[in-house]
Motif scaffolding. Structure first.
Motif, PDB file in Angstrom:
ATOM      1  N   PRO A 227      13.105  95.590 -71.984  1.00 48.73           N
ATOM      2  CA  PRO A 227      13.024  95.449 -70.534  1.00 48.73           C
ATOM      3  C   PRO A 227      11.919  94.486 -70.098  1.00 48.73           C
ATOM      4  CG  PRO A 227      12.054  97.526 -71.233  1.00 48.73           C
ATOM      5  CD  PRO A 227      12.654  96.902 -72.452  1.00 48.73           C
ATOM      6  N   ILE A 228      12.272  93.604 -69.179  1.00 48.60           N
ATOM      7  CA  ILE A 228      11.339  92.697 -68.528  1.00 48.60           C
ATOM      8  C   ILE A 228      11.241  93.206 -67.088  1.00 48.60           C
ATOM      9  CG2 ILE A 228      10.813  90.299 -67.974  1.00 48.60           C
ATOM     10  CD1 ILE A 228      11.099  90.885 -70.997  1.00 48.60           C
ATOM     11  N   ILE A 229      10.068  93.678 -66.675  1.00 46.42           N
ATOM     12  CA  ILE A 229      10.013  94.473 -65.447  1.00 46.42           C
ATOM     13  C   ILE A 229       8.919  94.026 -64.476  1.00 46.42           C
ATOM     14  CG2 ILE A 229      10.950  96.485 -66.638  1.00 46.42           C
ATOM     15  CD1 ILE A 229       8.196  97.701 -66.704  1.00 46.42           C
ATOM     16  N   PHE A 230       9.171  94.368 -63.213  1.00 48.88           N
ATOM     17  CA  PHE A 230       8.182  94.215 -62.151  1.00 48.88           C
ATOM     18  C   PHE A 230       8.105  95.560 -61.443  1.00 48.88           C
ATOM     19  CE2 PHE A 230       7.088  93.027 -57.690  1.00 48.88           C
ATOM     20  CZ  PHE A 230       5.834  92.477 -57.932  1.00 48.88           C
ATOM     21  N   CYS A 231       6.915  96.154 -61.438  1.00 50.64           N
ATOM     22  CA  CYS A 231       6.748  97.526 -60.962  1.00 50.64           C
ATOM     23  C   CYS A 231       6.351  97.572 -59.492  1.00 50.64           C
ATOM     24  CB  CYS A 231       5.674  98.241 -61.796  1.00 50.64           C
ATOM     25  SG  CYS A 231       6.045  98.284 -63.558  1.00 50.64           S
ATOM     26  N   MET A 232       6.992  98.485 -58.779  1.00 50.00           N
ATOM     27  CA  MET A 232       6.664  98.724 -57.378  1.00 50.00           C
ATOM     28  C   MET A 232       6.643 100.223 -57.139  1.00 50.00           C
ATOM     29  SD  MET A 232       8.886  95.699 -55.515  1.00 50.00           S
ATOM     30  CE  MET A 232      10.368  96.012 -56.484  1.00 50.00           C
ATOM     31  N   SER A 233       6.181 100.614 -55.969  1.00 48.90           N
ATOM     32  CA  SER A 233       6.086 102.027 -55.616  1.00 48.90           C
ATOM     33  C   SER A 233       6.812 102.276 -54.306  1.00 48.90           C
ATOM     34  CB  SER A 233       4.615 102.439 -55.480  1.00 48.90           C
ATOM     35  OG  SER A 233       4.508 103.769 -54.981  1.00 48.90           O
ATOM     36  N   ALA A 234       7.284 103.513 -54.132  1.00 53.70           N
ATOM     37  CA  ALA A 234       7.932 103.894 -52.877  1.00 53.70           C
ATOM     38  C   ALA A 234       6.923 104.082 -51.755  1.00 53.70           C
ATOM     39  CB  ALA A 234       8.736 105.184 -53.075  1.00 53.70           C
ATOM     40  N   GLU A 235       5.637 104.219 -52.107  1.00 51.47           N
ATOM     41  CA  GLU A 235       4.599 104.481 -51.107  1.00 51.47           C
ATOM     42  C   GLU A 235       3.590 103.333 -51.065  1.00 51.47           C
ATOM     43  OE1 GLU A 235       4.523 106.880 -48.935  1.00 51.47           O
ATOM     44  OE2 GLU A 235       6.311 107.878 -49.707  1.00 51.47           O
ATOM     45  N   GLN A 236       3.134 103.026 -49.865  1.00 50.87           N
ATOM     46  CA  GLN A 236       2.245 101.885 -49.659  1.00 50.87           C
ATOM     47  C   GLN A 236       0.771 102.203 -49.857  1.00 50.87           C
ATOM     48  OE1 GLN A 236       2.017 100.475 -45.583  1.00 50.87           O
ATOM     49  NE2 GLN A 236       1.854  98.338 -46.246  1.00 50.87           N
ATOM     50  N   ASN A 237       0.394 103.467 -49.762  1.00 52.06           N
ATOM     51  CA  ASN A 237      -1.028 103.798 -49.644  1.00 52.06           C
ATOM     52  C   ASN A 237      -1.355 105.010 -50.517  1.00 52.06           C
ATOM     53  OD1 ASN A 237      -3.645 103.643 -48.645  1.00 52.06           O
ATOM     54  ND2 ASN A 237      -3.187 104.707 -46.736  1.00 52.06           N
ATOM     55  N   LEU A 238      -1.315 104.810 -51.841  1.00 50.07           N
ATOM     56  CA  LEU A 238      -1.509 105.901 -52.792  1.00 50.07           C
ATOM     57  C   LEU A 238      -2.908 105.845 -53.411  1.00 50.07           C
ATOM     58  CD1 LEU A 238       1.903 105.917 -54.717  1.00 50.07           C
ATOM     59  CD2 LEU A 238       1.085 107.638 -53.100  1.00 50.07           C
ATOM     60  N   LEU A 239      -3.612 106.963 -53.352  1.00 49.41           N
ATOM     61  CA  LEU A 239      -4.973 107.017 -53.873  1.00 49.41           C
ATOM     62  C   LEU A 239      -5.019 106.678 -55.362  1.00 49.41           C
ATOM     63  CD1 LEU A 239      -7.979 107.672 -53.627  1.00 49.41           C
ATOM     64  CD2 LEU A 239      -7.400 110.101 -53.922  1.00 49.41           C
ATOM     65  N   ASN A 240      -4.081 107.219 -56.147  1.00 50.13           N
ATOM     66  CA  ASN A 240      -4.134 106.971 -57.595  1.00 50.13           C
ATOM     67  C   ASN A 240      -3.938 105.493 -57.920  1.00 50.13           C
ATOM     68  OD1 ASN A 240      -1.194 107.305 -56.958  1.00 50.13           O
ATOM     69  ND2 ASN A 240      -0.974 106.942 -59.151  1.00 50.13           N
ATOM     70  N   GLN A 241      -3.141 104.798 -57.120  1.00 51.76           N
ATOM     71  CA  GLN A 241      -2.936 103.376 -57.356  1.00 51.76           C
ATOM     72  C   GLN A 241      -4.160 102.559 -56.946  1.00 51.76           C
ATOM     73  OE1 GLN A 241      -0.625 103.360 -59.487  1.00 51.76           O
ATOM     74  NE2 GLN A 241       0.916 102.059 -58.537  1.00 51.76           N
ATOM     75  N   TRP A 242      -4.808 102.952 -55.875  1.00 46.57           N
ATOM     76  CA  TRP A 242      -6.049 102.263 -55.480  1.00 46.57           C
ATOM     77  C   TRP A 242      -7.100 102.404 -56.573  1.00 46.57           C
ATOM     78  CZ3 TRP A 242      -4.350  99.084 -52.403  1.00 46.57           C
ATOM     79  CH2 TRP A 242      -3.701  99.356 -51.200  1.00 46.57           C
ATOM     80  N   ARG A 243      -7.156 103.582 -57.173  1.00 46.73           N
ATOM     81  CA  ARG A 243      -8.133 103.795 -58.255  1.00 46.73           C
ATOM     82  C   ARG A 243      -7.811 102.923 -59.460  1.00 46.73           C
ATOM     83  NH1 ARG A 243      -8.514 110.390 -57.676  1.00 46.73           N
ATOM     84  NH2 ARG A 243     -10.346 110.450 -56.297  1.00 46.73           N
ATOM     85  N   ASP A 244      -6.526 102.777 -59.771  1.00 47.29           N
ATOM     86  CA  ASP A 244      -6.133 101.989 -60.940  1.00 47.29           C
ATOM     87  C   ASP A 244      -6.449 100.508 -60.757  1.00 47.29           C
ATOM     88  OD1 ASP A 244      -5.226 104.177 -62.296  1.00 47.29           O
ATOM     89  OD2 ASP A 244      -3.111 103.849 -61.859  1.00 47.29           O
ATOM     90  N   TYR A 245      -6.213  99.994 -59.556  1.00 47.87           N
ATOM     91  CA  TYR A 245      -6.325  98.555 -59.340  1.00 47.87           C
ATOM     92  C   TYR A 245      -7.615  98.143 -58.631  1.00 47.87           C
ATOM     93  CZ  TYR A 245      -1.505  98.150 -60.830  1.00 47.87           C
ATOM     94  OH  TYR A 245      -0.359  98.180 -61.571  1.00 47.87           O
ATOM     95  N   GLY A 246      -8.410  99.119 -58.196  1.00 47.05           N
ATOM     96  CA  GLY A 246      -9.578  98.785 -57.399  1.00 47.05           C
ATOM     97  C   GLY A 246     -10.907  98.890 -58.094  1.00 47.05           C
ATOM     98  N   ALA A 247     -10.917  98.906 -59.410  1.00 46.49           N
ATOM     99  CA  ALA A 247     -12.190  98.975 -60.133  1.00 46.49           C
ATOM    100  C   ALA A 247     -12.969  97.668 -59.947  1.00 46.49           C
ATOM    101  CB  ALA A 247     -11.935  99.220 -61.615  1.00 46.49           C
ATOM    102  N   ASP A 248     -14.076  97.760 -59.223  1.00 44.67           N
ATOM    103  CA  ASP A 248     -14.996  96.635 -59.021  1.00 44.67           C
ATOM    104  C   ASP A 248     -14.463  95.539 -58.098  1.00 44.67           C
ATOM    105  OD1 ASP A 248     -16.783  97.850 -60.832  1.00 44.67           O
ATOM    106  OD2 ASP A 248     -15.758  96.914 -62.519  1.00 44.67           O
TER     107      ASP A 248
END
Length: 297
Positions: A102-123
């Protein structure tokens, strides 16, 4: 006539079950870092990842392990010659998965998820990009064709779907006339055809530990993408890894509806800077806002 198409589309009914009550959303959200946003906007390009080289090591193996377990259980009371074929199918699945990866592009059903901010917001300040999913699926308007699939996390439902598909494959195999001589070449074709049908389903599965992501994914496959474009490479925690550029061929910009600035001590200033950045690169009409989720850094 028995040929390589004997099992074609046998996964269709099982996959269709996963879409009941799940209408295709007209918008989904891609979380990314500041650098990721900058790259998407400046290049007017989405990067599709080869799932084999993603940071989550279970991305491609979770479904494979689950399938092997369900198949072994299903074949427990079957004749030895059928069990032998099942083992050959497991081996063929691994081979075919490497080709049809699989060659994939990931998206989410929700725009404002705390767990995603933590994953991508380090520093850094992270962002959530809202895409028009209907436009992204227009195969004649982008570099290569894709399809959209909702990720399935619930383990018992994954087991149910696999058992349903395996039972359908088994019955279809039993419909092959008794006594028909199957050449080694035809046998190989049939095993590969079955493996492909199984993979159409497995690439919708993910480890339940990631359920909070509410992921939908745009999917293509390695053997398909190769007809349209060549891989490029970037650095990651795994070293140098491939990615594929997904570009609009009939538009100067991507179908971006809005961008949300992630939690930041300077949210308003970050949003103002984002507006200037978008306008400078042809996305001046894209709406922006910022998250008010409190997050400790």
């Amino acid at each position: 006539m028995i040929d390589g198409t004997w099992f074609r589309n046998i996964s269709w009914n099982t996959i269709q079950e996963t879409t009941v009550g799940q209408p295709i959303p007209d918008r989904l959200y891609h979380y990314t870092s500041s650098e990721g946003l900058k790259g998407i906007i400046e290049s007017n390009c989405i990067r599709f990842a080869d799932a084999m080289f993603m940071n989550d090591g279970s991305e491609t193996v979770h479904g494979m392990y689950l399938f092997a377990q369900i198949l072994t259980d299903f074949m427990a009371d079957k004749p030895d010659d059928e069990k032998s074929l099942a083992e050959e199918l497991k081996q063929e699945l691994a081979v075919t998965a490497n080709i049809m990866r699989p060659i994939i592009f990931c998206m989410s059903a929700e725009q404002n998820l705390l767990n995603q901010w933590r994953d991508y917001g380090a520093d850094v300040v992270p962002y959530s990009i809202e895409f028009d999913t209907y436009v992204l699926q227009r195969s004649n308007e982008f570099t290569f064709p894709v399809y959209l699939a909702k990720v399935i996390y619930e383990i018992h439902y994954q087991q149910h779907l696999l058992l349903k598909l395996i039972a359908a494959i088994y019955q279809r195999a039993k419909d092959i006339p008794a006594g028909l001589e199957i050449s080694q070449e035809l046998k190989s074709q049939l095993l590969k055809a079955v493996a492909i049908e199984i993979l159409w389903l497995l690439y919708r599965f993910k480890n339940p530990a990631f359920a909070a992501e509410q992921e939908w994914r745009l999917i293509s496959h390695g053997d398909s993408v190769a007809y349209y474009t060549q891989p490029r490479f970037r650095t990651s925690r795994l070293g140098v890894i491939p990615f594929y550029e997904f570009r609009a061929t009939k538009s100067l910009t991507l179908p971006i509806r809005s961008v949300l600035v992630g939690p930041s001590p300077y949210s308003n200033m970050s949003n103002m800077a984002l507006q200037q950045f978008l306008a400078a690169h042809g996305y001046g009409g894209v709406a922006t806002n910022y998250s008010t989720i409190p997050i400790r850094r």
